[in-house]
Design an enzyme around this catalytic site. Structure first.
Site, mmCIF file in Angstrom:
data_model
loop_
_atom_site.group_PDB
_atom_site.id
_atom_site.type_symbol
_atom_site.label_atom_id
_atom_site.label_comp_id
_atom_site.label_asym_id
_atom_site.label_seq_id
_atom_site.Cartn_x
_atom_site.Cartn_y
_atom_site.Cartn_z
ATOM 1 N N ASP A 36 0.846 -1.186 0.000
ATOM 2 C CA ASP A 36 0.000 0.000 0.000
ATOM 3 C C ASP A 36 0.882 1.237 0.000
ATOM 4 O O ASP A 36 2.089 1.154 0.262
ATOM 5 C CB ASP A 36 -0.911 -0.002 1.238
ATOM 6 N N ASP A 60 3.861 1.523 -4.809
ATOM 7 C CA ASP A 60 3.107 2.276 -5.815
ATOM 8 C C ASP A 60 2.923 1.351 -7.008
ATOM 9 O O ASP A 60 3.877 1.081 -7.751
ATOM 10 C CB ASP A 60 3.883 3.530 -6.211
ATOM 11 N N VAL A 61 1.704 0.837 -7.198
ATOM 12 C CA VAL A 61 1.484 -0.161 -8.240
ATOM 13 C C VAL A 61 1.649 0.402 -9.646
ATOM 14 O O VAL A 61 1.712 -0.360 -10.620
ATOM 15 C CB VAL A 61 0.095 -0.833 -8.107
ATOM 16 N N SER A 155 -15.294 -4.218 -11.146
ATOM 17 C CA SER A 155 -16.352 -3.358 -10.622
ATOM 18 C C SER A 155 -17.603 -3.568 -11.449
ATOM 19 O O SER A 155 -17.527 -3.972 -12.623
ATOM 20 C CB SER A 155 -15.927 -1.887 -10.700
ATOM 21 N N TYR A 168 -12.596 4.697 -15.735
ATOM 22 C CA TYR A 168 -12.728 3.663 -14.705
ATOM 23 C C TYR A 168 -13.313 2.381 -15.288
ATOM 24 O O TYR A 168 -12.796 1.275 -15.060
ATOM 25 C CB TYR A 168 -13.613 4.197 -13.583
ATOM 26 N N LYS A 172 -11.582 -1.382 -15.538
ATOM 27 C CA LYS A 172 -12.198 -2.537 -14.882
ATOM 28 C C LYS A 172 -12.738 -3.539 -15.892
ATOM 29 O O LYS A 172 -12.710 -4.757 -15.655
ATOM 30 C CB LYS A 172 -13.310 -2.068 -13.943
#
Length: 263
Positions: A36, A60-61, A155, A168, A172
């Protein structure tokens, strides 16, 4: 696959759905590597569950080097404890609402679009790919000789995104689309892949919504007419880990909601 005495790597594990998942897996005998950006929240989690059961790596992905360092740290910890990495849960994600064309006829920022895709999509696939060699090398578990599980988070926006959710929904939707081909790629290694697609779940963000907005959202729901609880998401993760027949599928965790074009 059993949870007990296995390590699970969770991105976004210090808050929200990731945190609830970490707590649940630990309560059922697992160990958790928390990846995280928020060290303060991670410290609070580890203080709650115990540092023998959870460790934190700042990650940091969006940065492959950061993911690499965090995964290497988690794998080293798993080797030290003797608790093999049984799975990875890619729960880190962001939303940056913007309509593709605003009222002034100005297109949205491509940088903002790329930021959402970089975190949600690239961040997911990068974490997964860097964990896969360890999963494939695991000691086979059970009669099916299972090696591990990949759980990705999509999502309901992947199916019925709201206005302003183009970036977004794209990020997803891509996660849902790659679930089956990834399953087919990894079947030979005894690794399963499942994606969970939640609708609106209780979080700091949803708590900040006005009562009017909340009521309009509740009217779109079938049953139950409320936000999902993080613990319900975590329970679904646990079910995915333990049920070997769950593979190559996207689970809509939404209480039957189908979001309309307008609220």
């Amino acid at each position: 696959m059993k949870i007990s005495d296995r390590t699970f790597i969770i991105s976004g594990g210090a808050s929200g759905l990731g945190r609830a998942t970490a707590v649940d897996l630990i309560q059922h005998g697992g160990y958790v590597a928390v990846l995280d950006m928020n060290e303060e929240l991670a410290d609070e989690l580890i203080a709650e569950v115990g540092k023998d059961k959870a460790r934190f790596w700042r990650c940091d992905v969006a940065e492959p080097g950061s993911v690499k360092a965090a995964v290497e740290g988690a794998l080293a910890w798993a080797k030290e404890t003797g608790k093999e990495v049984g799975g990875v849960v890619a729960a880190a994600g962001v939303g940056l609402p913007a309509k593709i064309l605003n009222r002034d006829l100005t297109p949205f920022s491509l940088d903002d679009f790329n930021f959402v895709v970089q975190i949600n999509l690239q961040g997911t696939i990068d974490l997964v790919r860097q964990c896969l060699p360890a999963l494939a090398s695991n000691t086979p578990d059970g009669p099916d000789k299972e090696h591990g599980i990949v759980i990705m988070v999509a999502s309901s926006a992947a199916f019925d995104g709201q206005p302003g959710q183009t970036a977004y929904a794209a990020s997803k939707g891509a996660i849902t689309a790659m679930t089956l081909p990834m399953t087919r790629d990894l079947a030979r290694y005894g690794i399963r892949v499942v994606t969970i697609a939640p609708s609106m779940f209780k979080s700091r963000m949803t708590d900040a919504l006005s009562d009017k907005v909340k009521e309009s959202l509740f009217r779109t729901m079938e049953f139950p007419r409320r936000p999902g609880m993080p613990e319900e998401f975590a329970h679904t993760v646990r079910m995915c880990v333990e049920n070997v027949m769950l593979n190559g599928t996207v689970i809509r965790l939404d209480g039957g909601v189908r979001m309309p074009s307008k609220m």
